[in-house]
Design an enzyme around this catalytic site. Structure first.
Site, PDB file in Angstrom:
ATOM      1  N   ASN A   1       0.873  -1.172   0.000  1.00 20.37           N
ATOM      2  CA  ASN A   1       0.000   0.000   0.000  1.00 20.37           C
ATOM      3  C   ASN A   1       0.910   1.221   0.000  1.00 20.37           C
ATOM      4  O   ASN A   1       1.513   1.537   1.019  1.00 20.37           O
ATOM      5  CB  ASN A   1      -0.885  -0.033   1.255  1.00 20.37           C
ATOM      6  N   TRP A   2       0.988   1.868  -1.142  1.00 24.96           N
ATOM      7  CA  TRP A   2       1.946   2.979  -1.272  1.00 24.96           C
ATOM      8  C   TRP A   2       1.432   4.292  -0.681  1.00 24.96           C
ATOM      9  O   TRP A   2       2.174   5.261  -0.609  1.00 24.96           O
ATOM     10  CB  TRP A   2       2.301   3.178  -2.749  1.00 24.96           C
ATOM     11  N   LYS A   3       0.155   4.347  -0.320  1.00 23.72           N
ATOM     12  CA  LYS A   3      -0.413   5.589   0.235  1.00 23.72           C
ATOM     13  C   LYS A   3      -0.114   6.751  -0.723  1.00 23.72           C
ATOM     14  O   LYS A   3      -0.131   6.553  -1.928  1.00 23.72           O
ATOM     15  CB  LYS A   3       0.120   5.824   1.654  1.00 23.72           C
TER      16      LYS A   3
ATOM     17  N   HIS B   1      -9.471   1.133   4.706  1.00 20.80           N
ATOM     18  CA  HIS B   1      -8.173   1.296   5.390  1.00 20.80           C
ATOM     19  C   HIS B   1      -8.357   2.247   6.580  1.00 20.80           C
ATOM     20  O   HIS B   1      -9.137   3.194   6.515  1.00 20.80           O
ATOM     21  CB  HIS B   1      -7.128   1.842   4.418  1.00 20.80           C
TER      22      HIS B   1
ATOM     23  N   GLU C   1      -6.703   4.645   7.649  1.00 19.05           N
ATOM     24  CA  GLU C   1      -6.526   6.082   7.360  1.00 19.05           C
ATOM     25  C   GLU C   1      -7.777   6.663   6.704  1.00 19.05           C
ATOM     26  O   GLU C   1      -8.130   7.820   6.935  1.00 19.05           O
ATOM     27  CB  GLU C   1      -5.262   6.287   6.501  1.00 19.05           C
TER      28      GLU C   1
ATOM     29  N   GLU D   1      -5.419  -5.079  10.435  1.00 21.76           N
ATOM     30  CA  GLU D   1      -4.375  -4.084  10.669  1.00 21.76           C
ATOM     31  C   GLU D   1      -4.675  -3.334  11.973  1.00 21.76           C
ATOM     32  O   GLU D   1      -5.486  -2.397  11.972  1.00 21.76           O
ATOM     33  CB  GLU D   1      -4.322  -3.072   9.530  1.00 21.76           C
TER      34      GLU D   1
ATOM     35  N   GLY E   1       2.374   2.208  10.670  1.00 20.66           N
ATOM     36  CA  GLY E   1       3.312   3.317  10.535  1.00 20.66           C
ATOM     37  C   GLY E   1       4.009   3.703  11.825  1.00 20.66           C
ATOM     38  O   GLY E   1       4.611   4.770  11.911  1.00 20.66           O
TER      39      GLY E   1
ATOM     40  N   SER F   1       3.397  -2.119  10.175  1.00 22.26           N
ATOM     41  CA  SER F   1       4.853  -2.109  10.366  1.00 22.26           C
ATOM     42  C   SER F   1       5.536  -3.431  10.020  1.00 22.26           C
ATOM     43  O   SER F   1       6.537  -3.783  10.643  1.00 22.26           O
ATOM     44  CB  SER F   1       5.217  -1.677  11.790  1.00 22.26           C
TER      45      SER F   1
ATOM     46  N   GLY G   1       2.928  -1.126   4.232  1.00 23.28           N
ATOM     47  CA  GLY G   1       2.980   0.275   3.826  1.00 23.28           C
ATOM     48  C   GLY G   1       4.424   0.704   3.614  1.00 23.28           C
ATOM     49  O   GLY G   1       5.007   0.497   2.550  1.00 23.28           O
ATOM     50  N   GLY G   2       5.033   1.272   4.653  1.00 18.53           N
ATOM     51  CA  GLY G   2       6.381   1.849   4.561  1.00 18.53           C
ATOM     52  C   GLY G   2       7.396   0.975   3.832  1.00 18.53           C
ATOM     53  O   GLY G   2       8.080   1.443   2.917  1.00 18.53           O
TER      54      GLY G   2
HETATM   55  P1  PGA Z   1       2.872   0.253   7.543  1.00 17.43           P
HETATM   56  O1  PGA Z   1       1.435   0.477   6.853  1.00 17.43           O
HETATM   57  O2  PGA Z   1       3.443  -1.022   7.000  1.00 17.43           O
HETATM   58  O3  PGA Z   1       3.692   1.469   7.135  1.00 17.43           O
HETATM   59  O4  PGA Z   1       2.636   0.186   9.006  1.00 17.43           O
HETATM   60  C1  PGA Z   1       0.547  -0.592   6.685  1.00 17.43           C
HETATM   61  C2  PGA Z   1      -0.751  -0.102   6.084  1.00 17.43           C
HETATM   62  O5  PGA Z   1      -1.157   1.036   6.363  1.00 17.43           O
HETATM   63  O6  PGA Z   1      -1.405  -0.830   5.319  1.00 17.43           O
END
Ligand code: PGA
Length: 248
Positions: free
Chosen positions: A10-12, A95, A97, A164, A170, A210, A231-232
């Site tokens: 997930n590149w956001k 998600h 966010e 999640e 994050g 994470s 994500g990251g």
């Molecule tokens: P993260 O993000 O790996 O940076 O914690 C995961 C996500 O939001 O899907």
């Protein structure tokens, strides 16, 4: 039953079209032998470029969100047919966010899931508790209410679920494999009770929060953890390729 593992990135709100093409071209030769499904969700503006760069590689491209309407006066929104046209094959929905920053409700997420299924986009439903909910011992109640509300009246083999925990996204804090397995087992149990064992056994449940190359193997070694939503660490091609090659 053995479910094929999935590594989803997930590149956001990261990476331009140019950076996306470069990433996919670098990734493809590095994951030729990978045993998992590889999914990448770039920003909307890079979807078509990602899809054309990924052609023939087996890498699947999807979106991070969509609106449930087919078209209409919804400034700033993107519809499912638009995503399909851009080359998306799946879509992240719900998600944390989206839920916390953009106030998306379970009911809205449910309508999006229905639309995605209708047009043939695979929905990847994200659920998870906040730190406070976990501390208050309400993790399972939260998961149960998110699953029940987002999936009301729906039953399909075509879903992917991602657990999640919000406190792990994050933050560098990952759930322990045991903690994550407990939540995954609870979700699988809910699917079994509501959709029957045959379907429940086929639904991949990914862990997110994470995840990195150091933690992915122990997490995905748990019986109900079928892969990761990253994500990251998905923004770095070396790390992402490494994780893909670790999942089997
Ligand atoms: P993260 O993000 O790996 O940076 O914690 C995961 C996500 O939001 O899907």
């Amino acid at each position: 039953m053995k479910r094929k593992p999935i590594l989803a990135g997930n590149w956001k709100m990261f990476k331009t079209r140019g950076a996306t093409k470069a990433f996919v071209h670098e990734l493809a030769p590095r994951v030729q032998e990978a045993q998992c499904r590889i999914l990448i969700a770039p920003p909307f503006t890079a979807l078509a470029a990602a899809a054309s760069s990924a052609q023939g590689s087996g890498i699947e491209i999807g979106a991070q969100n969509m609106h449930d309407g087919l078209e209409g006066a919804f400034t700033g929104e993107i519809s499912a047919p638009m995503l399909l046209e851009a080359g998306a094959s799946f879509v992240l929905l719900g998600h944390s966010e989206r839920r916390h920053i953009f106030n998306e409700t379970n009911e809205f997420v449910r309508r999006k899931i229905l639309r995605a299924l209708e047009v043939g986009l695979q929905p990847l439903l994200c659920i998870g508790e906040t730190e406070q909910e976990r501390e208050e011992g309400r993790t399972e109640a939260v998961l149960q209410s998110q699953l029940a509300a987002c999936l009301e009246g729906i039953s399909t083999e075509g879903l992917i679920v991602a657990y999640e925990p919000v406190w792990a996204i994050g933050t560098g804090k990952t759930a322990t494999p045991r903690m994550a397995q407990q939540a995954h087992q609870f979700c699988r149990g809910w699917l079994q009770a509501n959709w029957g064992s045959e379907i429940a056994e086929k639904i991949p449940i990914l862990y997110g929060g994470s995840v990195n190359p150091e933690t992915i193997v122990s997490l995905c070694g748990m019986p109900d953890i079928d892969g990761a939503l990253v994500g990251g660490a998905s923004l770095d091609v070396e790390k992402f390729a490494h994780m893909a090659n670790l999942l089997n």
